[in-house]
Scaffold this active site. Structure first.
Site: not given
Length: 179
Positions: A39, A63, A127, A130, A153, A162
């Site tokens: 990230r 995160k 993003h 990623r 995930h 995603y």
């Protein structure tokens, strides 16, 4: 800033890299992002000591609070060695011209503007790096379980959605379905 897309086409990816190559810092943080899947908050938190002379990068994800360790590939390692020459260990890896740590907003506009300059039509931002990593990792290895683990995930379906694979497969089924 909203949802962004991966850069799916390798020629588009190279065009963005070419645009970013005008500034070593911008090119390196983009290549780091697209080659490791971190990230942006984790990329921008790196210091010189975290990468110089290392085979692996080790960090605690901002995160999730989870430990992450990954090897530097043969493209990144020499770029990082060159970029960190003559720098102090405790300096932020990516800095502004005023010697402050590079911020998320500047990073966002750097990526978005480069994608616009490359005439890419999707919505892009930090993003994107990623998601680009995830998209191309999946296309190369077809191992959603590995990618799920890399991204932390909860399920394979979350990972596929995603990185945009799920929608891509739906679109392809429509295009190829003709009665």
């Amino acid at each position: 800033m909203g949802t962004v897309e991966p850069i799916r086409n390798l020629d588009d990816l190279k065009r963005v890299e070419s645009i970013l190559s005008k500034r070593k810092r911008d090119l390196l943080f983009f290549i780091l992002g697209t080659n490791c899947g971190l990230r942006i908050s984790d990329i921008l938190s790196l210091d010189v000591k975290d990468v110089r002379g290392k085979n692996y990068v080790m960090l605690t994800e901002i995160k999730t609070g989870k430990f992450k360790k990954f090897p530097l590939n043969s493209r990144l390692k020499p770029m990082l060695e060159e970029y960190t020459k003559g720098r102090y260990d405790n300096e932020p890896l990516f800095m502004t011209k005023f010697k402050n740590r590079l911020g998320r907003v500047t990073a966002y506009y750097t990526i978005r503007n480069a994608c616009e300059a490359a005439n890419l039509e999707e919505k892009f931002g930090t993003h994107t790096m990623r998601k680009t990593f995830g998209y191309h990792h999946y296309k190369k290895y077809k191992d959603v379980a590995m990618l799920q683990k890399i991204f932390n995930h909860s399920s394979p379906s979350v990972t596929l959605r995603y990185i945009g694979i799920e929608q891509e497969q739906i679109d392809e089924s429509y295009v190829n379905f003709i009665l």
